[in-house]
Design a protein around this motif. Structure first.
Motif, PDB file in Angstrom:
ATOM      1  N   LEU A 250       0.822  -1.193   0.000  1.00 25.47           N
ATOM      2  CA  LEU A 250       0.000   0.000   0.000  1.00 25.47           C
ATOM      3  C   LEU A 250       0.865   1.254   0.000  1.00 25.47           C
ATOM      4  CD1 LEU A 250      -1.889  -2.293   1.327  1.00 25.47           C
ATOM      5  CD2 LEU A 250      -3.194  -0.348   2.202  1.00 25.47           C
ATOM      6  N   PRO A 251       0.373   2.350  -0.631  1.00 30.40           N
ATOM      7  CA  PRO A 251       1.081   3.627  -0.509  1.00 30.40           C
ATOM      8  C   PRO A 251       1.274   3.999   0.961  1.00 30.40           C
ATOM      9  CG  PRO A 251      -0.655   3.761  -2.160  1.00 30.40           C
ATOM     10  CD  PRO A 251      -0.835   2.448  -1.474  1.00 30.40           C
ATOM     11  N   ASP A 252       2.319   4.718   1.252  1.00 32.73           N
ATOM     12  CA  ASP A 252       2.684   5.000   2.644  1.00 32.73           C
ATOM     13  C   ASP A 252       1.568   5.664   3.420  1.00 32.73           C
ATOM     14  OD1 ASP A 252       5.148   3.869   2.244  1.00 32.73           O
ATOM     15  OD2 ASP A 252       6.192   5.779   1.918  1.00 32.73           O
ATOM     16  N   ASP A 253       0.838   6.609   2.790  1.00 30.52           N
ATOM     17  CA  ASP A 253      -0.208   7.295   3.538  1.00 30.52           C
ATOM     18  C   ASP A 253      -1.350   6.343   3.882  1.00 30.52           C
ATOM     19  OD1 ASP A 253      -0.611   7.230   0.763  1.00 30.52           O
ATOM     20  OD2 ASP A 253      -1.994   8.927   0.793  1.00 30.52           O
ATOM     21  N   TYR A 254      -1.697   5.443   2.965  1.00 28.26           N
ATOM     22  CA  TYR A 254      -2.715   4.447   3.272  1.00 28.26           C
ATOM     23  C   TYR A 254      -2.235   3.503   4.365  1.00 28.26           C
ATOM     24  CZ  TYR A 254      -6.037   5.459  -0.496  1.00 28.26           C
ATOM     25  OH  TYR A 254      -6.978   6.047  -1.298  1.00 28.26           O
ATOM     26  N   ALA A 255      -0.987   3.036   4.252  1.00 28.37           N
ATOM     27  CA  ALA A 255      -0.450   2.105   5.245  1.00 28.37           C
ATOM     28  C   ALA A 255      -0.428   2.736   6.640  1.00 28.37           C
ATOM     29  CB  ALA A 255       0.955   1.676   4.838  1.00 28.37           C
ATOM     30  N   LYS A 256      -0.047   3.988   6.713  1.00 31.76           N
ATOM     31  CA  LYS A 256       0.005   4.673   8.010  1.00 31.76           C
ATOM     32  C   LYS A 256      -1.394   4.808   8.603  1.00 31.76           C
ATOM     33  CE  LYS A 256       1.671   8.929  10.185  1.00 31.76           C
ATOM     34  NZ  LYS A 256       2.346  10.243   9.937  1.00 31.76           N
ATOM     35  N   ARG A 257      -2.366   5.107   7.765  1.00 38.63           N
ATOM     36  CA  ARG A 257      -3.741   5.280   8.231  1.00 38.63           C
ATOM     37  C   ARG A 257      -4.375   3.959   8.658  1.00 38.63           C
ATOM     38  NH1 ARG A 257      -5.345   8.034   4.131  1.00 38.63           N
ATOM     39  NH2 ARG A 257      -6.481   6.468   2.934  1.00 38.63           N
TER      40      ARG A 257
END
Length: 455
Positions: A250-257
Motif C-alpha cells: 500500500l502507498p505509505d499514507d494508506y499504510a500509516k492510516r
C-alpha cells in the motif's frame, strides 16, 4: 453445499421481501382506485433502471398501460461482466430476456429505436415511424463512453486494439481473448476513469480478478492500474485484499492510516499488481495503439494488453431528447427524478445527477422504484411519499475474497445525502469467514438482483 443453498435462499427471500415490502409500504391500491388512476406511461431504455421502472409501475398499479421501448431484443448485463475476462462467466450468461416483463407483468415491450420526442403532444417517435403517446415518460438512457478523451484513442481503436469493455459486448469478448492469450511475463495496463463513472469499485475489481487469473496461468505477468484519481470507493478494503493476495504494498499514507486497525503485510518488490495514482503521475496523456504504449504524466509504459475505461457522460439518447445540461448529465428534481428541462419526463439511473448516490445498477434499481411510485401517485392526484434510496456495491478482490459498500440516502436540504454512519464497508478486521461470505453474497446477489429487475 448446505451453506451455499442457505445463502442463495436467503438472498432470494430478501429480494422478494423487499419487493413485497415496497408495495406494502407505498400502499396497495384496490382495483377501483387503480382503474381510476390508470394512465399511459412509456419507459425508454431496457437496462436495470428502465426494466425495474416498467415492472414496478405494473406492480404498484396493474391498470396502468406501460410500454417499454428498447432497441435490443436481449439485455446484456454489465454487472458481473468482468468475470468473463477470467473465465468465471461466459458472454452468453450475461444475456437477459424481457419475456417475464411481458408475460408475467403485462408490460408492452417494443423493440425499436427512439429517434425523437414531441414534448408538446407527449409522443415518443421511433425509427419505425411509430408515435407512442404517454402521460408520463421515464427515460433510463445509461452512459456513453468518451473515447476521444485521450490522444490516440477512438471507438475504432477500442473495437480493434485497446478495448474498453465497460459496456459489455464485442469489446468484452476481445479483451478476454487478449488477456487470456497474453505472452508469458507480459504487462496488462488498465486505465481507470475519472469521476463520475459507472460502478465505482468496478475497475479495481477487474484488475484484481485478472491478477488472480495471471497468478495461476501467467505468474510472471504484471498488472498496472494508472489512475487520474488519488482514491476510490472501497479503496482500503480492496487494497487490503491486494496486499494479502498479490503482494501489493500500500502507498505509505494508506499504510500509516490503516496500520492501527489491521495488520498489513510488507512485501519485497512491487508484486504482480501496482496502482499509480494521480499524485504519482497516473494521469494518462495519450496512447499509441500500434506500439501498445500508454503515456502518463510519470512515464511511458510499454504494454501487451491495454484496457482503457474512458470518461463517461449521459447516453447519447439523453442528449438527443434535450435532457442534458452543460455538465454532460441530466438535471432532475431530486424528490421524484423529474427532468428539470422537459415536462412530464423523468430521468433515472447512471445518466441522472443524483448527488451522493453512485452510478450503479443498485442505485438505478432503487431510483426506479421510488420514481415509479411517484408517477403512480401523481397520475392519481395524490402526494408523493418521501423517498428513501439504497445502494450496495459488491466486488471481489479474488474469487473467495468479497468486499462491499452499502449506503442509505434521503433528501437533506434538497440534495440526496448519505445518512448511514461510518460503517459502510466490510470491516478491515473482518474474519476469513466473513470475507468468504462476502464473495458468496456477491454471487447470490448477481442472480437475485437480476430476478428482481427482469423476472
Amino acid at each position: 453445499m448446505k451453506r451455499r443453498q442457505f445463502l442463495q435462499s436467503t438472498a432470494t427471500s430478501c429480494t422478494a421481501t423487499w419487493a413485497l415490502g415496497a408495495i406494502s409500504a407505498f400502499g396497495a391500491m384496490d382495483p377501483a382506485r387503480a382503474q381510476a388512476a390508470a394512465g399511459r406511461v412509456v419507459v425508454i431504455g431496457g437496462g436495470v433502471g428502465g426494466a425495474t421502472a416498467a415492472k414496478y409501475l405494473k406492480l404498484f398499479n396493474p391498470a396502468l398501460q406501460v410500454t417499454l421501448i428498447e432497441r435490443n431484443a436481449t439485455y446484456v448485463r454489465p454487472y458481473g461482466s468482468s468475470e468473463v475476462l477470467n473465465g468465471h462467466a461466459s458472454m452468453a450468461s450475461l444475456d437477459v430476456s424481457y419475456d417475464a416483463l411481458r408475460s408475467r407483468h403485462g408490460v408492452q415491450v417494443l423493440i425499436d429505436t427512439v429517434t425523437g420526442l414531441d414534448a408538446t403532444r407527449r409522443h415518443v417517435i421511433t425509427a419505425s415511424g411509430q408515435r407512442v403517446p404517454y402521460d408520463k415518460l421515464i427515460v433510463s438512457p445509461g452512459i456513453e463512453l468518451m473515447y476521444s478523451a485521450y490522444e490516440g484513442y477512438s471507438e475504432q481503436v477500442a473495437r480493434t486494439a485497446m478495448p474498453s469493455g465497460w459496456i459489455p459486448g464485442e469489446q468484452t469478448a476481445l479483451l478476454a481473448r487478449q488477456l487470456q492469450g497474453m505472452r508469458q511475463g507480459g504487462t496488462f495496463v488498465l486505465v481507470a476513469p475519472p469521476n463520475p463513472y459507472r460502478c465505482p469499485p468496478g475497475p479495481y475489481e477487474r484488475a484484481a480478478l485478472m491478477t488472480e487469473w495471471f497468478r495461476r496461468h501467467n505468474p510472471t505477468a504484471k498488472v498496472i492500474v494508472v489512475d487520474p484519481k488519488d482514491s476510490f470507493v472501497t479503496d482500503e478494503t480492496m487494497m487490503l485484499g491486494w496486499n494479502r493476495l498479490y503482494g501489493f504494498n500500500l502507498p505509505d499514507d494508506y499504510a500509516k492510516r490503516m496500520a492501527p486497525r489491521v495488520e498489513l503485510q510488507r512485501h519485497a518488490g512491487p508484486g504482480m499488481l501496482s496502482w499509480v495514482r494521480a499524485q504519482d503521475g497516473g494521469r494518462v496523456l495519450k496512447v499509441d495503439a500500434k506500439r501498445m504504449r500508454v503515456e502518463t504524466e510519470a512515464e511511458v509504459i510499454q504494454a501487451d494488453v491495454v484496457n482503457i475505461i474512458p470518461p463517461m457522460r449521459a447516453g447519447a439518447l439523453a442528449r438527443s431528447l434535450g435532457l442534458v445540461d452543460k455538465s454532460g448529465w441530466c438535471p432532475v428534481d431530486r424528490r421524484n427524478f423529474a427532468s428539470s428541462l422537459v415536462p412530464d419526463v423523468y430521468v433515472i439511473g447512471d445518466a441522472s445527477i443524483a448527488d451522493a448516490m453512485p452510478k450503479s445498477g443498485y442505485s438505478a434499481n432503487s431510483q426506479a422504484k421510488t420514481t415509479a411510485r411517484a408517477v403512480v401517485e401523481q397520475l392519481a392526484g395524490r402526494p408523493v411519499p418521501e423517498p428513501v434510496w439504497e445502494n450496495t456495491c459488491y466486488a471481489l478482490a479474488g474469487k473467495d475474497y468479497g468486499i462491499f459498500v452499502a449506503d442509505v440516502f434521503r433528501l437533506v436540504e434538497g440534495r440526496i445525502t448519505r445518512i448511514n454512519g461510518a460503517a459502510r464497508y466490510l470491516p478491515l478486521d473482518a474474519t476469513p469467514t466473513q470475507i468468504r461470505l462476502g464473495a458468496r453474497y456477491q454471487q447470490a446477489w448477481l442472480r437475485t438482483f437480476t430476478e428482481d429487475v427482469f423476472a
